[in-house]
Motif scaffolding. Structure first.
Motif, PDB file in Angstrom:
ATOM      1  N   ARG A  15      60.435  36.930  51.399  1.00 47.49           N
ATOM      2  CA  ARG A  15      59.334  36.545  50.930  1.00 47.49           C
ATOM      3  C   ARG A  15      58.609  37.861  50.866  1.00 47.49           C
ATOM      4  O   ARG A  15      57.653  38.639  49.251  1.00 47.49           O
ATOM      5  N   ALA A  16      58.552  39.412  51.634  1.00 53.49           N
ATOM      6  CA  ALA A  16      58.138  40.695  51.105  1.00 53.49           C
ATOM      7  C   ALA A  16      58.924  40.637  49.884  1.00 53.49           C
ATOM      8  O   ALA A  16      58.096  42.189  49.493  1.00 53.49           O
ATOM      9  N   ALA A  17      60.421  40.947  50.108  1.00 51.36           N
ATOM     10  CA  ALA A  17      61.009  41.294  49.090  1.00 51.36           C
ATOM     11  C   ALA A  17      59.884  40.667  47.073  1.00 51.36           C
ATOM     12  O   ALA A  17      59.915  41.921  46.753  1.00 51.36           O
ATOM     13  N   MET A  18      60.157  39.657  47.703  1.00 49.45           N
ATOM     14  CA  MET A  18      58.995  38.809  46.374  1.00 49.45           C
ATOM     15  C   MET A  18      57.966  38.950  46.013  1.00 49.45           C
ATOM     16  O   MET A  18      57.057  39.857  44.744  1.00 49.45           O
ATOM     17  N   CYS A  19      57.097  39.610  47.091  1.00 51.73           N
ATOM     18  CA  CYS A  19      55.517  40.458  47.007  1.00 51.73           C
ATOM     19  C   CYS A  19      55.781  41.706  46.214  1.00 51.73           C
ATOM     20  O   CYS A  19      55.195  41.975  45.414  1.00 51.73           O
ATOM     21  N   HIS A  20      56.853  42.364  46.988  1.00 49.35           N
ATOM     22  CA  HIS A  20      56.889  43.719  46.392  1.00 49.35           C
ATOM     23  C   HIS A  20      57.165  43.695  44.894  1.00 49.35           C
ATOM     24  O   HIS A  20      56.711  44.293  44.308  1.00 49.35           O
ATOM     25  N   ALA A  21      58.596  42.764  44.284  1.00 48.29           N
ATOM     26  CA  ALA A  21      58.762  43.208  42.552  1.00 48.29           C
ATOM     27  C   ALA A  21      57.363  42.509  42.236  1.00 48.29           C
ATOM     28  O   ALA A  21      57.527  42.731  41.206  1.00 48.29           O
ATOM     29  N   LEU A  22      57.031  41.571  42.450  1.00 46.82           N
ATOM     30  CA  LEU A  22      55.175  40.612  41.828  1.00 46.82           C
ATOM     31  C   LEU A  22      54.385  42.039  41.605  1.00 46.82           C
ATOM     32  O   LEU A  22      54.120  41.967  40.719  1.00 46.82           O
ATOM     33  N   SER A  23      54.115  42.647  43.297  1.00 47.56           N
ATOM     34  CA  SER A  23      52.852  43.467  42.969  1.00 47.56           C
ATOM     35  C   SER A  23      52.728  44.667  42.923  1.00 47.56           C
ATOM     36  O   SER A  23      51.697  45.408  41.758  1.00 47.56           O
ATOM     37  N   SER A  24      54.182  45.108  42.104  1.00 47.20           N
ATOM     38  CA  SER A  24      54.532  46.250  41.707  1.00 47.20           C
ATOM     39  C   SER A  24      54.793  46.108  39.838  1.00 47.20           C
ATOM     40  O   SER A  24      54.490  46.854  38.951  1.00 47.20           O
ATOM     41  N   GLY A  25      54.943  44.571  39.589  1.00 44.43           N
ATOM     42  CA  GLY A  25      55.301  44.776  38.066  1.00 44.43           C
ATOM     43  C   GLY A  25      54.463  43.389  37.625  1.00 44.43           C
ATOM     44  O   GLY A  25      54.965  43.328  35.963  1.00 44.43           O
ATOM     45  N   SER A  26      54.041  42.841  37.840  1.00 42.16           N
ATOM     46  CA  SER A  26      53.228  42.265  37.594  1.00 42.16           C
ATOM     47  C   SER A  26      51.690  41.412  36.949  1.00 42.16           C
ATOM     48  O   SER A  26      50.340  41.396  36.471  1.00 42.16           O
ATOM     49  N   GLY A  27      50.901  42.483  38.967  1.00 41.64           N
ATOM     50  CA  GLY A  27      49.493  42.784  38.160  1.00 41.64           C
ATOM     51  C   GLY A  27      49.345  41.385  39.511  1.00 41.64           C
ATOM     52  O   GLY A  27      48.109  40.985  39.246  1.00 41.64           O
ATOM     53  N   ALA A  28      49.614  40.555  39.951  1.00 42.69           N
ATOM     54  CA  ALA A  28      49.738  39.510  39.813  1.00 42.69           C
ATOM     55  C   ALA A  28      48.642  39.230  41.244  1.00 42.69           C
ATOM     56  O   ALA A  28      49.045  40.423  42.492  1.00 42.69           O
ATOM     57  N   GLU A  29      47.493  38.029  42.012  1.00 43.84           N
ATOM     58  CA  GLU A  29      47.805  37.976  43.442  1.00 43.84           C
ATOM     59  C   GLU A  29      48.457  37.388  43.953  1.00 43.84           C
ATOM     60  O   GLU A  29      48.742  35.700  43.785  1.00 43.84           O
ATOM     61  N   LEU A  30      49.101  37.313  45.459  1.00 46.40           N
ATOM     62  CA  LEU A  30      50.017  36.766  45.787  1.00 46.40           C
ATOM     63  C   LEU A  30      49.356  36.060  47.180  1.00 46.40           C
ATOM     64  O   LEU A  30      48.879  36.517  48.163  1.00 46.40           O
ATOM     65  N   VAL A  31      49.540  35.398  47.459  1.00 44.59           N
ATOM     66  CA  VAL A  31      49.813  34.212  48.895  1.00 44.59           C
ATOM     67  C   VAL A  31      50.980  33.551  49.380  1.00 44.59           C
ATOM     68  O   VAL A  31      52.216  32.855  48.325  1.00 44.59           O
ATOM     69  N   GLU A  32      51.297  32.896  50.629  1.00 40.53           N
ATOM     70  CA  GLU A  32      52.258  33.343  51.180  1.00 40.53           C
ATOM     71  C   GLU A  32      52.842  31.816  51.862  1.00 40.53           C
ATOM     72  O   GLU A  32      51.605  30.910  52.190  1.00 40.53           O
TER      73      GLU A  32
END
Length: 211
Positions: A15-32
Motif C-alpha cells: 500500500r505504501a509503494a502504491m501510495c508513493h507511485a500514485l501521489s508522485s505521478g497522478s496527483g490523486a487523493e488516496l485512501v487505504e
C-alpha cells in the motif's frame, strides 16, 4: 477535482509503494483499506471514490468474489485488480465481471500511473505480457463471458443464489418483491445458459476461484 483512489490491499508495504507511485505521478487523493469488509465500508461512506485498486488475495475477498461484490454494489466505481496471479483465464473472468484493469504486483511506477490514466479515460488497461488469446480453461472463460451480460442487479441476485438464499430471503435483503426476484433469477439462468439455480450457483462459485 482530483481523482479519489482507494487502495485495498492487506500488505502495508505494498500500500505504501502504491501510495508513493500514485501521489508522485497522478496527483490523486488516496485512501487505504486493509481488508475487504473495510473496503466495502469505505465505499459506502465515501461516495467520491472514483477508482479502487483491489487485491484479489486480501482477507474477505475470496478470489473474484470481492470484485463481483464491488461491481454489483457500486457499478459506477472503476475497479483495477492488483495481484500476483495473471493467468489469461483469471484476467478474462475479471474483465467479464467489470474490472477496468489488471496490474501485476511487480508493475513499475510508470505502469501504475498509466493504468490510472487509461481507466479514467474509459479504457481497459492490461500489461503487455498478458496474452488473452492463450489457452486457458475454456469452460470457465466462456462462463465469464456470459457473466458480463448480467446487469449489476442480476449479478447481485446471482451472488445470493450462490450463497444458498431463497427467493423470499433475497427479496428481503434487496427490499424488492419476490416476483421481481423471480424475474431476475429467470433472466440470470437464461443469460448464463443453465437450467436451474443450483447449477448457476455452482458455476458462479467455480468462476470466482483464482486457484
Amino acid at each position: 477535482m482530483p481523482t479519489r483512489i482507494l487502495i485495498a490491499d492487506d500488505h502495508p508495504l505494498f500500500r505504501a509503494a502504491m501510495c508513493h507511485a500514485l501521489s508522485s505521478g497522478s496527483g490523486a487523493e488516496l485512501v487505504e483499506a486493509s481488508t475487504f469488509p473495510e473496503t466495502m465500508n469505505m465505499l459506502a461512506q465515501d461516495t467520491t471514490i472514483d477508482v479502487v485498486f483491489l487485491d484479489l488475495g486480501m482477507p474477505g475477498s475470496e478470489g473474484l468474489n470481492g470484485l463481483s461484490e464491488v461491481r454489483a454494489e457500486y457499478p459506477d466505481v472503476l475497479v483495477v485488480i492488483v495481484t500476483a496471479q495473471d493467468s489469461p483465464g483469471i484476467v478474462q473472468r475479471a474483465l467479464a465481471l467489470g474490472a477496468s484493469g489488471f496490474i501485476p504486483k511487480s508493475a513499475s511506477v510508470d505502469c501504475i500511473v498509466d493504468a490510472v490514466n487509461t481507466v479514467l479515460e474509459g479504457e481497459t488497461w492490461l500489461p503487455a505480457h498478458i496474452d488473452l488469446s492463450a489457452d486457458g480453461n475454456d469452460s470457465l472463460d466462456d462462463f465469464g463471458a456470459r457473466l458480463s451480460q448480467l446487469t449489476p442487479h442480476q449479478l447481485k441476485v446471482l451472488r445470493m443464489v450462490a450463497d444458498g438464499l431463497l427467493n423470499k430471503q433475497i427479496a428481503y435483503e434487496l427490499a424488492i418483491s419476490e416476483s421481481t426476484v423471480k424475474q431476475h433469477v429467470s433472466a440470470v439462468l437464461k443469460k448464463l445458459g443453465v437450467i436451474n439455480r443450483t447449477k448457476a450457483g455452482i458455476a458462479f462459485k467455480n468462476a470466482m476461484r483464482t486457484e
